[in-house]
Every structure is written in structure tokens, then in C-alpha cells.
Design an enzyme around this catalytic site. Structure first.
Site, PDB file in Angstrom:
ATOM      1  N   ARG A   1     -10.475 -10.120 -11.989  1.00 20.35           N
ATOM      2  CA  ARG A   1      -9.311  -9.470 -12.579  1.00 20.35           C
ATOM      3  C   ARG A   1      -8.299 -10.529 -12.962  1.00 20.35           C
ATOM      4  NH1 ARG A   1      -5.898  -6.951  -7.485  1.00 20.35           N
ATOM      5  NH2 ARG A   1      -4.454  -6.376  -9.126  1.00 20.35           N
ATOM      6  N   ARG A   2      -7.245 -10.141 -13.663  1.00 17.58           N
ATOM      7  CA  ARG A   2      -6.102 -11.012 -13.957  1.00 17.58           C
ATOM      8  C   ARG A   2      -6.530 -12.341 -14.556  1.00 17.58           C
ATOM      9  NH1 ARG A   2      -2.241 -10.630  -8.662  1.00 17.58           N
ATOM     10  NH2 ARG A   2      -1.086  -8.890  -9.427  1.00 17.58           N
TER      11      ARG A   2
ATOM     12  N   TYR B   1       1.542   5.083  -2.508  1.00 19.43           N
ATOM     13  CA  TYR B   1       1.816   6.467  -2.116  1.00 19.43           C
ATOM     14  C   TYR B   1       3.191   6.917  -2.586  1.00 19.43           C
ATOM     15  CZ  TYR B   1      -2.582   6.752   0.102  1.00 19.43           C
ATOM     16  OH  TYR B   1      -3.935   6.786   0.289  1.00 19.43           O
TER      17      TYR B   1
ATOM     18  N   HIS C   1       0.806  -1.220   0.000  1.00 12.22           N
ATOM     19  CA  HIS C   1       0.000   0.000   0.000  1.00 12.22           C
ATOM     20  C   HIS C   1       0.843   1.275   0.000  1.00 12.22           C
ATOM     21  CE1 HIS C   1      -3.692   2.011  -0.398  1.00 12.22           C
ATOM     22  NE2 HIS C   1      -3.294   2.871   0.507  1.00 12.22           N
TER      23      HIS C   1
ATOM     24  N   HIS D   1      -9.794   0.605 -10.919  1.00 14.09           N
ATOM     25  CA  HIS D   1      -9.430   1.592  -9.890  1.00 14.09           C
ATOM     26  C   HIS D   1      -7.990   2.075 -10.049  1.00 14.09           C
ATOM     27  CE1 HIS D   1      -8.746   3.496  -6.033  1.00 14.09           C
ATOM     28  NE2 HIS D   1      -7.799   2.627  -5.761  1.00 14.09           N
ATOM     29  N   PHE D   2      -7.037   1.108 -10.142  1.00 12.92           N
ATOM     30  CA  PHE D   2      -5.661   1.620 -10.158  1.00 12.92           C
ATOM     31  C   PHE D   2      -5.231   2.077 -11.551  1.00 12.92           C
ATOM     32  CE2 PHE D   2      -4.826  -3.059 -10.046  1.00 12.92           C
ATOM     33  CZ  PHE D   2      -4.146  -3.185 -11.243  1.00 12.92           C
ATOM     34  N   HIS D   3      -6.078   1.848 -12.557  1.00 12.09           N
ATOM     35  CA  HIS D   3      -5.790   2.521 -13.828  1.00 12.09           C
ATOM     36  C   HIS D   3      -6.267   3.972 -13.799  1.00 12.09           C
ATOM     37  CE1 HIS D   3      -4.543  -1.408 -15.304  1.00 12.09           C
ATOM     38  NE2 HIS D   3      -3.922  -0.751 -16.255  1.00 12.09           N
TER      39      HIS D   3
END
Lengths: 551, 158
Positions: free
Chosen positions: A441-442, A229, A225, A376-378
Site C-alpha cells: 500500500r501507499r 468506530y 482503531h 478494506h477501509f475503502h
């Protein structure tokens, strides 16, 4: 004195060090981007990979190159330039340290990449045990991490030199932020280093027979995580310090900018369980405690959002804007250095909201490991962070190579950002929607033996392929601009914009530079969040797992 | 350290929102019982087939418990046992699962059943099947070449 400030240049020897990082970063972007395109095409069901190349091998290349290589190399290159520009040129010793860091990271990348290409490490970039990759893959990743530590130490050396020469003064804001990010990175990578050095590496070498899977996953997410950041903070550095100068405004508050970075250092690490909410073996009370800590890390992002819009509005009003929203028109929308990161900032609003959903344990059960997470993380990494990195490149690369961003390239950069925005709206949007319907996913294309639910997912997968194709056009455009700025743009001077505080601002309190205090609190929070669950895990551990190669 | 009045309002609003969100999650988890799957039971991953309840995968009626049925799944690369199961409509079911090899996921698409299966651990989640239909179970954690072929099916019938 702004006039002197705007003409300070990064020393050419430090510039070479930064550029070396950027060559690797953009090469990773090129290959990793192509892999992304292939994945979306395969998952549409209309395309198959030639020559027996596996989908999951392509997926591993994509994740390792874009999630680990592009980000780490770009960030270290940017931070070297930022520290050299604001805290002074690296000493020969610091520069040499930087070069050693660069080569150790590069060697590690080559080792890991070779294993992935030989299909000896198709374990994705999270390399969850008991999938067991070749030991050279793990050793390569270790080198990437250790190299980044050495790189970071070079930056800390130069910051320490500035502090020694300027006793009693707060360090330059941009350098302070770079050092916070480096400290955050060193503290969090200790987790993944422990996982690899004490578990995965000896296990893949056959020195130990079994590994504790839950311990390895917990160490990974202790790192995983704060990793996000570590990606985000360099973008925030540009938003807080560079953007105000680009739009002709002032930094809203030096102290609050520092405070928000310190809050990131404190709260981005003891939160890894929110990635493990649906896992057995961890007490739900400890999961909830880490969810609370996760929510605290939202506060510095709220502060950042406020500071950004305050800067925009005051800059616009200083230029004579009238009315409630008149300042919006005064922003330099035709300047890629502003607009490209701005699109990234805007994407962070839905991205952040999605993050709050993911960390809320009941809602996480709906979306966990569905393609919603990929969507989300794209938005966070692949839009907010990456578009800001592109925006940084448009002035930093020519600054370092002694060239100019031409009007033509500026225009192409704006087109690139809108192409990216449109492609991502298709791809990430349909990933979010498909994830809510349950699609994992994946995963390669599958009809799941003709299941009705899986048939409903396919139209979204076609939309992702459309988005992926548009995004790949965006990759080609950014590579054209990068190559132009690195090798072909006309010689000249491009400014490294560094914002200044408003003249009537109060002095920065020195407590914000009390490293022992902040690192101390960070460690206390980590120990609080992890000690008891970790003891539980080890005391109640089942027999460990032998390695599997299921690819 | 000076903070602008509007920023104070903005942060108080933000903090209040976070407190509301956290209270909702906390009350739902610890008062209403909607905790995430967090079973603490362990099992030897190499002896799953000989260990109860995994020696008899499938749906079993149980008496004297808070739930009516136990639905046992065993996962291994790249299949679940059983490959298909029928559950009576309205049944309160405890899903109990584990893996014999690598990490897998067990997600029943269209429901809130979504948990990680890790070697050595038992994963559990109790839920009521109150809607008729066919539900696809997919593995949602990468487990190898056949990951996307790993599935099972729950049919909820009157």
C-alpha cells in the site's frame, strides 16, 4: 405522537452551526476526492503528476482531508443537529461552545493543510515518527482534536440539560448515541494528544532530541482503531434511528440499540495492537489478548445487522408482505434516504469479514501493509460510512437550509450511489486481489527493477484507475447534490426522520444510562490491555530516534 | 432486557464462530508456533553497522540451532543490504533485520515474511523456503520519496 415528532425542526441557530461543519466537510471531500483520482492514475503507470508535485504529498492530502477532516467535521455537524433535534435546542452557551469548537478545528485544519501544501509535512495522515514534520503541522492537528473536544462538550451540555429536566428517564436515543460517540472520541484521542503534545511537538520544535518510536506508534494505534468506530457509529445512528422512520417501520429495540453502543464504547479502544501485529517489541501474548478483545467488538455489529433486517422485515410485513422474502419488495427502493445507506450496509458484510481476517494474526502476515488493507477501509469508511453520510445529507441538509429534496435530486442521489458502488467494486475489489499477491500500500508506481511479481500487479492497478475515475464521477455528482440542497433547491420543509419504538416494547433499563459504570469499565479494560505492555516498552526501550525528513 | 429468540440464536451462532476463529488463531500461534514477528531484542539504530549480526548482512550458515541459515538485512532509506541473495531450496532460515533510520517494512511478496522494521528494534521471522523461484522484497511502510524504489530479491535455488 408521530405527527408532532415529524414536524419538530432543528432550531435555525443550531442549523447554522451544523451547516458550517458541512461546508468544510464537503470542501474536504472535493479536494480529497480529486487527490484520490490522481493517486489511482499515477499508480496505473500511464500518468505522471505535473509540476514536480510528489505522489506522497498528494497521498498525505488525500488521507488527512478524507480520513480526518471530512469525517470529523461531518460527524460533529450531524451530531449537533441530532442532539438539537432530539434533546432540545442548544442553550446560547452550548451553541457558543460549539462555534468555538468549529473555529478551533478549522484553524487547525488550515495550519496542517498549509504545511502539507508547502511540502513540510509529507508524512501521511499517520505521521509515524521518526519522519519529522514541521511543528505547525502537529500543532494544527492538535487544534483539530481539541476543537472536536469542545464541539463534543457542547453536545454533552445539551444532553445533560435534558437529563436534568427529565429526571429518571432514559435520554433520547439519538442523543444518547451521539454522546456515546463523543465519549468514545474523547477517551481515544487522549492517546494521540499525548503522542503529539509530549513527543512529536516538542521534538519538532527541537526541545527534545529523540522520541521513542514504539511508544509513539502504540499511542497512535490506541487512538487509531477507535477512530474507525468514531466514523462508524454516526452511520449506525442513522441505521438504528433514522432508517426505521424512513421505511415506515419501528425501532426494533431501543434497549439493544443502546447496549450495542455501550459495547462499542467498551471494546473498540483496548484493541490497537491488532494494527501492530507484525511489529517488534510487543509480546505475542499481549498481541493475542488484544486480538480477543478485537473479536468482542464484532458482537455489537452482529446485533446491529440483526436489528436492521428485523426492522426491514417487520416494516414490510406491516405493509402486507407475504412469504419468506416478500418484505424485500415493500422497501422504498426509490427513496435515496433509504437505498443509499442500504448499499453502505450491504458493503459492510464483506468489509466486516475482511476486518476479521486483518485482526487474525497469521492471516494479517499475508495482508499487512499490502494494498489489501487500502481496499478494506475503502469498503468500511469509503463505502459503508460515506454512503450513509451521503444518505443523511439528502434529508439533513434541506432540513437545515429550509429546502426540499426534489424528485430530480432524489434520482440523481440514487444514480450517485450506484456509480459509487460500481467504482468501488472495481477499485476496492482489485486492491484486495492485488494485496493478496503482495503489492504494498501507499506506494507510487514502480516496476521494482523489472521484477516478475511486480509486473503481475500492474493490471490490477489499471483496474484501480478505472474504479478511481468512476468514483470521481461519483464525487462530482454528490457535490452537485450538496450545492443544490444547500443553496438552490426549492424552499420547503424536509423531515428530520426520527424513529420510534414499537408500542408494546418494554421500558429501557436505566442501567444503560449509568455513565460512571460504563466509562469505568472502559477504563479498566484499557488499563488491563495496555499497562503491562506499556511498562515493558518503556523499561526495555532502545535509545530514541532523531528526526528524519526523507521526502 | 428482552431479546428476541431469533436474535439469541443469531448471537450464539456468531459467538460460537468467533470462539472457533480465536481458538484457531491461538492454537496456531502458541501450540504450532505461528506467532507474529515479535522479537524483543533492541539495537542502537546509529550503530547498526558495527553491531553483530548487522555488521555482516547476507546469508550465513549456522550450526547447532533450530534453523540452518541466518539471513541478515539492514534497511535504510531507500535500500536494503544485501540487494540480492540466493537461498538453497528447502533451507530453514531465520530472517533478521533492522533499520538505520525511519520505519520500514520488510515483505517478501508471495511468502508469509512480512514485518515492520523500527529503529532501535530487531525484527525476526523463521521460515522454510520450500518453493523454487525469485521472490521480490518490497518496503511496505512509507519511508519517504523513494519508498516505491526500495526493494531487494531472494532467489531460491536447488
Amino acid at each position: 405522537m408521530p405527527s408532532i415528532n415529524s414536524t419538530i425542526k432543528v432550531d435555525s441557530r443550531d442549523a447554522k452551526l451544523s451547516m458550517a461543519h458541512f461546508y468544510v466537510a464537503f470542501a474536504a471531500l472535493a479536494i480529497g476526492g480529486l487527490m484520490g483520482l490522481l493517486q489511482t492514475l499515477v499508480r496505473s503507470g500511464k500518468f505522471e503528476l505535473p509540476g514536480g508535485i510528489g505522489y506522497y504529498q498528494v497521498l498525505t492530502v488525500h488521507g488527512v482531508l478524507l480520513g480526518l477532516v471530512l469525517t470529523t467535521f461531518f460527524i460533529m455537524g450531524f451530531q449537533h443537529a441530532a442532539v438539537s433535534r432530539t434533546a432540545g435546542t442548544h442553550s446560547d452557551k452550548a451553541r457558543l461552545t460549539g462555534w468555538i469548537g468549529f473555529w478551533v478545528m478549522t484553524l487547525g485544519t488550515v495550519m496542517a493543510a498549509a504545511m502539507v501544501l508547502m511540502n513540510k509535512a509529507t508524512v501521511l495522515y499517520t505521521f509515524y515518527a521518526p519522519l519529522q514534520a514541521h511543528w505547525i503541522f502537529y500543532l494544527g492537528l492538535t487544534f483539530v482534536v481539541v476543537g472536536s473536544w469542545i464541539d463534543g462538550i457542547a453536545q454533552i451540555m445539551t444532553y445533560a440539560k435534558w437529563k436534568k429536566n427529565n429526571p429518571g428517564k432514559p435520554g433520547p436515543l439519538l442523543s444518547f448515541m451521539a454522546v456515546i460517540n463523543t465519549v468514545l472520541w474523547i477517551i481515544c484521542t487522549i492517546g494521540v494528544a499525548a503522542e503529539v503534545l509530549f513527543q512529536l511537538l516538542p521534538w519538532s520544535l527541537g526541545l527534545i532530541d529523540r522520541v521513542d518510536v514504539l511508544v509513539s506508534r502504540t499511542l497512535f494505534w490506541y487512538f487509531g482503531h477507535p477512530l474507525v468506530y468514531f466514523w462508524l457509529l454516526p452511520a449506525y445512528m442513522a441505521w438504528y434511528v433514522v432508517i426505521p422512520k424512513v421505511i415506515g417501520g419501528k425501532i426494533f429495540s431501543d434497549s439493544l440499540a443502546r447496549l450495542s453502543f455501550i459495547l462499542f464504547l467498551l471494546f473498540s479502544i483496548p484493541v490497537g495492537f491488532h494494527h501492530q501485529l507484525t511489529e517488534p517489541g510487543i509480546d505475542p501474548a499481549w498481541k493475542f489478548i488484544q486480538v480477543i478483545l478485537t473479536f468482542l467488538v464484532i458482537i455489537p455489529s452482529l446485533m446491529t445487522a440483526f436489528a436492521m433486517f428485523a426492522t426491514f422485515e417487520s416494516a414490510g410485513r406491516a405493509k402486507g408482505a407475504k412469504g419468506m422474502f416478500g418484505w424485500v419488495k415493500k422497501l422504498p427502493w426509490n427513496d435515496a434516504r433509504f437505498t443509499v445507506p442500504f448499499i453502505g450496509m450491504a458493503a459492510f458484510i464483506p468489509a466486516g469479514a475482511g476486518g476479521i481476517i486483518n485482526a487474525s494474526n497469521q492471516m494479517d502476515q499475508v495482508v499487512h501493509n499490502t494494498i489489501w488493507i487500502t481496499g478494506h477501509f475503502h469498503l468500511t469508511l469509503a463505502t459503508s460510512v460515506v454512503l450513509t453520510f451521503f444518505g443523511i445529507s439528502y434529508w439533513l441538509i434541506p432540513h437545515l437550509t429550509g429546502r426540499k429534496l426534489t424528485k430530480k435530486m432524489n434520482k440523481l442521489a440514487l444514480i450517485q450511489a450506484w456509480v459509487w458502488f460500481i467504482g468501488m467494486a472495481f477499485m476496492s475489489g482489485s486492491m484486495h486481489a492485488e494485496g493478496l499477491l503482495g503489492a504494498p500500500r501507499r506506494s507510487a508506481f514502480s516496476t521494482y527493477m523489472g521484477a516478475k511479481q511486480a509486473a503481475e500487479w500492474i493490471p490490477y492497478q489499471i483496474a484501480q484507475a478505472v474504479g478511481g475515475t468512476i468514483l470521481f464521477i461519483g464525487i462530482i455528482l454528490i457535490l452537485i447534490i450538496f450545492i443544490n440542497l444547500a443553496f438552490f433547491a426549492p424552499k420547503g420543509e424536509e423531515e428530520f426522520p426520527v424513529g420510534e419504538q414499537a408500542e408494546n416494547a418494554e421500558a429501557t433499563p436505566m442501567v444503560l444510562e449509568n455513565w460512571k459504570l460504563w466509562i469505568g469499565i472502559s477504563i479498566v479494560l484499557i488499563l488491563f490491555a495496555y499497562t503491562i505492555p506499556f511498562i515493558d516498552m518503556i523499561q526495555n526501550a532502545p535509545i530514541g530516534s532523531k528526526g528524519f525528513k526523507t521526502w | 432486557m428482552h431479546m428476541h429468540k431469533l436474535e439469541k440464536i443469531w448471537l450464539i451462532f456468531g459467538l460460537a464462530a468467533l470462539i472457533v476463529f480465536l481458538s484457531t488463531i491461538g492454537v496456531s500461534a502458541f501450540y504450532l508456533g505461528n506467532k507474529p514477528p515479535s522479537c524483543l531484542t533492541t539495537v542502537d539504530p546509529e550503530k547498526v553497522d558495527q553491531t553483530a549480526p548487522f555488521n555482516k548482512p547476507g546469508l550465513h550458515k549456522v550450526e547447532g540451532k533450530d534453523w540452518d541459515y541466518e539471513l541478515v538485512f539492514v534497511a535504510q532509506a531507500f535500500a536494503y543490504t544485501p540487494t540480492q541473495v540466493t537461498v538453497p531450496l528447502g533451507a530453514k532460515v531465520k530472517v533478521i533485520a533492522t533499520t538505520k533510520d525511519v520505519v520500514h517494512g520488510l515483505e517478501v511478496a508471495g511468502t508469509n515474511i512480512n514485518m515492520m522494521l523500527e529503529p532501535g528494534y530487531v525484527s525476526e521471522y523463521t521460515t522454510t523456503f520450500d518453493k523454487e523461484g525469485e521472490y521480490l522484497i518490497v518496503c511496505n511502510e512509507y519511508c519517504g520519496t523513494g519508498h516505491h524504489l526500495m526493494s531487494s530479491k531472494i532467489e531460491v535455488k536447488k
